[in-house]
Each structure stands twice: as C-alpha cells, then as structure tokens.
Design an enzyme around this catalytic site. Structure first.
Site, PDB file in Angstrom:
ATOM      1  N   GLY A  69       0.346   3.691   7.637  1.00  0.00           N
ATOM      2  CA  GLY A  69       1.758   3.955   7.345  1.00  0.00           C
ATOM      3  C   GLY A  69       2.479   4.627   8.510  1.00  0.00           C
ATOM      4  N   THR A  70       1.814   5.571   9.149  1.00  0.00           N
ATOM      5  CA  THR A  70       2.461   6.309  10.241  1.00  0.00           C
ATOM      6  C   THR A  70       2.863   5.356  11.369  1.00  0.00           C
ATOM      7  OG1 THR A  70       1.212   8.285   9.679  1.00  0.00           O
ATOM      8  CG2 THR A  70       2.123   8.188  11.906  1.00  0.00           C
ATOM      9  N   ASN A 148       6.230  10.558  -1.866  1.00  0.00           N
ATOM     10  CA  ASN A 148       4.808  10.874  -1.947  1.00  0.00           C
ATOM     11  C   ASN A 148       4.523  12.156  -2.720  1.00  0.00           C
ATOM     12  OD1 ASN A 148       6.251  11.475   0.591  1.00  0.00           O
ATOM     13  ND2 ASN A 148       4.493  12.755   1.052  1.00  0.00           N
ATOM     14  N   GLN A 176       3.524   4.633  -0.651  1.00  0.00           N
ATOM     15  CA  GLN A 176       3.022   5.140  -1.937  1.00  0.00           C
ATOM     16  C   GLN A 176       3.221   4.139  -3.063  1.00  0.00           C
ATOM     17  OE1 GLN A 176       1.170   7.695  -2.537  1.00  0.00           O
ATOM     18  NE2 GLN A 176       1.356   8.921  -0.687  1.00  0.00           N
ATOM     19  N   ALA A 197      -3.151   1.024   3.488  1.00  0.00           N
ATOM     20  CA  ALA A 197      -4.195   0.572   2.562  1.00  0.00           C
ATOM     21  C   ALA A 197      -4.852   1.710   1.784  1.00  0.00           C
ATOM     22  CB  ALA A 197      -5.259  -0.197   3.337  1.00  0.00           C
ATOM     23  N   HIS A 198      -4.821   2.947   2.330  1.00  0.00           N
ATOM     24  CA  HIS A 198      -5.757   3.945   1.789  1.00  0.00           C
ATOM     25  C   HIS A 198      -5.237   4.757   0.601  1.00  0.00           C
ATOM     26  CE1 HIS A 198      -4.348   7.919   3.480  1.00  0.00           C
ATOM     27  NE2 HIS A 198      -3.665   7.115   4.284  1.00  0.00           N
ATOM     28  N   THR A 234      -7.222  -5.064  20.248  1.00  0.00           N
ATOM     29  CA  THR A 234      -8.179  -5.808  19.422  1.00  0.00           C
ATOM     30  C   THR A 234      -8.081  -5.307  17.990  1.00  0.00           C
ATOM     31  OG1 THR A 234      -9.604  -6.074  21.327  1.00  0.00           O
ATOM     32  CG2 THR A 234     -10.618  -6.435  19.176  1.00  0.00           C
ATOM     33  N   CYS A 322      -0.593  16.154   4.173  1.00  0.00           N
ATOM     34  CA  CYS A 322      -0.343  16.464   5.586  1.00  0.00           C
ATOM     35  C   CYS A 322       0.389  17.780   5.750  1.00  0.00           C
ATOM     36  CB  CYS A 322       0.413  15.330   6.264  1.00  0.00           C
ATOM     37  SG  CYS A 322       1.460  14.410   5.190  1.00  0.00           S
TER      38      CYS A 322
HETATM   39  N1  PMP Z   1       4.600   7.453   4.253  1.00  0.00           N
HETATM   40  C1  PMP Z   1       4.304   8.058   3.099  1.00  0.00           C
HETATM   41  C2  PMP Z   1       5.335   8.081   2.015  1.00  0.00           C
HETATM   42  C3  PMP Z   1       3.054   8.651   2.909  1.00  0.00           C
HETATM   43  O1  PMP Z   1       2.777   9.262   1.751  1.00  0.00           O
HETATM   44  C4  PMP Z   1       2.103   8.609   3.954  1.00  0.00           C
HETATM   45  C5  PMP Z   1       0.730   9.248   3.804  1.00  0.00           C
HETATM   46  N2  PMP Z   1       0.766  10.600   3.473  1.00  0.00           N
HETATM   47  C6  PMP Z   1       2.456   7.961   5.141  1.00  0.00           C
HETATM   48  C7  PMP Z   1       3.703   7.389   5.254  1.00  0.00           C
HETATM   49  C8  PMP Z   1       1.482   7.864   6.284  1.00  0.00           C
HETATM   50  O2  PMP Z   1       0.514   6.895   6.002  1.00  0.00           O
HETATM   51  P1  PMP Z   1      -0.888   6.866   6.772  1.00  0.00           P
HETATM   52  O3  PMP Z   1      -1.699   7.981   6.221  1.00  0.00           O
HETATM   53  O4  PMP Z   1      -1.460   5.514   6.445  1.00  0.00           O
HETATM   54  O5  PMP Z   1      -0.575   7.000   8.228  1.00  0.00           O
END
Ligand code: PMP
Length: 381
Positions: A69-70, A148, A176, A197-198, A234, A322
């Site tokens: 996501g980041t 989130n 989310q 994905a996680h 890759t 985080c």
């Molecule tokens: N956006 C939101 C709304 C999230 O909750 C998170 C994860 N805390 C992220 C982005 C970042 O995702 P990732 O952990 O896959 O980098």
C-alpha cells in the site's frame, strides 16, 4: 493468543504460504527470462495479475504490482505530480494514512498546493466539500475507501462521479477495503486504486496500484522496465503468487465472509457496550467496514489496555499499528473533534477471516475484566 488486529495485518489464509514457497523453489525463474524456468515464472505472474484484475473488475493491463500500500500510494501521488510538473492542487482528507499524507507534504515543499478536507464527527468526508474545492487547478483527488483506524467508509462512489465530471483523476487508497468488502471499480469509482495483500490474509510487502495506461504517471523506480515500464525491478514472485492465490479465494467468498464477520462485529459491539456502557464507538452512526471497531474508553489509557489484554492472551491495538508506541495521539480521532486526552483512550479491535464466535465471546469477558481492573487501579493511583 486470540488475534483481533487484522487491520494491522492478517494471518495468511490457507494455501498462501504454500503458493509462496512453491514460487521460491519449484518456480524460481525470472519472469523476464525466455527459457523454461523463466516462462514458468511468467505464468505465475500472469495468473496472479489476472486474478487480481478479475476481483477488482479491471483489465489486467491496469494492474501494477508493487511492494504494498505504501508504495502504491507513493506511485499514484508522486508519479502523477511529477507528470504534472509539480504544479496545481491536490485534494485529500485529514484522515488519510501517513503513506498518503507524508508524500503530500513533500509535494507541498516542492510547490504544489495540498488541500486537506475535514471530516464530520463520524469521521466522514463530505462529497459536497470535494465538489466545492474542485477547481481547474486541481490535478488529483486522493481519498481513502475505508479508514484504517475507525473502519468508516468514505463516499467514494460520489467523489468518483464528481471527479469524472470534472475530468480530474481520482486516487483511492483501498488498502483496508480490499478483502473485507466486495471491491469493484464501479463501487470505488476511481482510476487509481491502491491495494495491499497483507490486511486480508495475503503476504506482506506485496500490493498493486490499479492505473489506466493513458494516465500520465512518472515511475518511481527506473530500470529494467518491468510492469510495462511503470515499476522496474525483478518482480517479487513469491509475494505475487500469494497475492494471486488470495485474490482467487476472495472472489468466491468475500460476500459470505463479510456477512459472517459483520454479525460477529454487531454482537461484539452490543456486548461491549453492555459491559462498558460509557465506551464510545467511533463512527457508530456511519457505514463502516464489517470488521473494525474503534472505541474510546473514558479514564483508561489505550496503550495500557492493549498491554493488559496482551498479557491476558488477546492482540488488539491502540490505533494504527504504524503509530502505536509513538505516544502521539492519532490524527484520525483528532480530526473527528476529539481532544488529545480522549484520543489517548482509543483501542481498535479488528476481526478477520479466522475469527470465530468463541474468540469474540472470550474477548468480551476479558475486555470487561481488564477495563474494570484498570479503572479500579487508577482510582487508587
Ligand atoms: N493505507 C492504509 C489505509 C493502511 O491501513 C495501510 C497499512 N497500515 C497502508 C496504506 C500501507 O500499506 P502497506 O502496509 O502494505 O505498505
């Protein structure tokens, strides 16, 4: 340990780890190689791309695999801003994830204008605010699908329609939402969609940005030209194999699973409010993810409650993973109008694919016992 912190990350669903292991051992090739091992790796990559595209309802050429996501948020924001020569305005909201807000700060330092729209007391952005703020200078709108911390759903279909009329690209961080509610581009209404994905049983370090080929998007990573030149490097084949397996599984079960989890959430909230009647559920009058319950517990420190429950065998969090442990009150309840003190009493419970009714029942009694104990403790302090 009973794990109720799926918004931080979700344990892997059945088959995910096996698919990842196979992509590291049996299918170890580089998908860009023309020989047999390379072609077999390419097959895994193509299958996963098709599964993700099908789940979201887009053509597979729009799936750009990323490290999560980041990175997807960075690619959408920094990539589009660079293509726009760092001119113009970006509209966003006060409750976005730091992986949106922090790159936007960098863009501000480079001269772009960033407008952070407020939320109401339930944590919702008002689509009318977006409409009012859109001008010919707007280069991008970035609003998340579901928060989130609170799980509150944002009016993204309405915002998407406004952006289409104004011919402004709409980026939606659906990190989310993905895996917790049925996800279709029609529901999201955005041409740039961040997935990870996680949070729903896939691997960490793997996600995607959904982006049309016509969108001007300067790549962040330059090199071998993988992902149609939009993300060199890759490919993370084990991660992508796990992500593809997850997408395939979700396609068949997301509707039923979200109903099942919503029933557990409703029951849990009813019982928690009976045992701790002054608890405040954030966004209680808004539409929320079926798995997320964020609460303020007056007179109790959220971090201390999380640690007490950890000792009792329950994993929850005091806000976003985080930002926990940082002792700064979360920006989300603050934006909803809560004081820093009230915000420090926040805890978040997030259910998931492997949560059962029995787990929720034992959590409810542990929660009541822990809150009672902390309140008695602080009364004598
Ligand atoms: N956006 C939101 C709304 C999230 O909750 C998170 C994860 N805390 C992220 C982005 C970042 O995702 P990732 O952990 O896959 O980098």
């Amino acid at each position: 340990m009973i794990y109720l912190d799926h918004n931080a990350t979700s344990p892997p669903r059945p088959g995910v780890a096996e698919a990842m292991l196979a992509a590291m051992t049996a299918t170890y090739g580089n998908p860009s190689s023309v020989h047999g091992p390379g072609r077999r790796a390419r097959q895994i990559l193509d299958d996963a791309r098709r599964a993700v595209a099908r789940l979201v309802g887009v053509h597979e050429s729009r799936v750009i695999f990323t490290s999560g996501g980041t990175e997807s948020n960075h690619l959408a924001l920094l990539g589009l801003a660079e293509a726009a020569d760092h001119r113009g305005t970006i509209l966003t909201s006060a409750i976005e994830h730091p992986s949106v807000l922090n790159p936007l700060e960098r863009l501000q330092a480079r001269g772009m204008r960033v407008i952070k729209l407020p939320v109401d007391a339930m944590g919702r952005v008002d689509a009318q605010d977006v409409e009012r703020a859109l001008t010919p200078d707007t280069r991008l709108v970035s609003i998340m699908a579901a928060n989130n911390e609170t799980g509150v759903l944002q009016p993204i279909a309405a915002i998407g329609a406004l952006c289409r009329t104004a011919k402004v690209p709409f980026h939606c961080d659906a990190t989310q939402w993905f895996g917790k509610l049925p996800l279709g581009v029609d529901a999201i209404g955005a041409e740039l969609i961040t997935l990870s994905a996680h949070k729903s049983g896939g691997p960490k370090g793997c996600g995607a940005l959904i982006a049309g080929a016509a969108l001007p998007l300067a790549p962040l990573l330059l090199g071998g030209g993988q992902e149609r030149g939009r993300r060199s490097g890759t490919e993370n084949l084990p991660g992508i194999a796990g992500f593809g397996l997850l997408a395939g599984q979700l396609a068949g079960q997301i509707e039923d699973e979200s109903q099942r989890i919503m029933a557990l959430q409703k029951k849990m909230e009813r019982e928690l409010l009976k045992s701790v009647p002054d608890a405040i559920i954030l966004g209680s009058d808004a539409e929320r993810l079926p798995n997320t319950t964020a609460m303020l517990i007056p007179g109790v420190d959220g971090e201390t409650l999380v640690m007490t429950l950890d000792l009792a065998g329950f994993a929850i969090s005091s806000g976003a993973a985080c930002s926990s442990g940082k002792n700064n009150p979360s920006h989300v309840p603050l934006a909803m109008g809560w004081t820093p003190e009230a915000t420090r009493s926040m805890v978040r419970v997030s259910l998931g694919w492997e949560t059962t009714g029995t787990m929720v029942d034992s959590f409810i009694s542990a929660f009541q016992r822990s809150v009672d104990r902390l309140r008695k403790g602080s009364a004598f302090a």
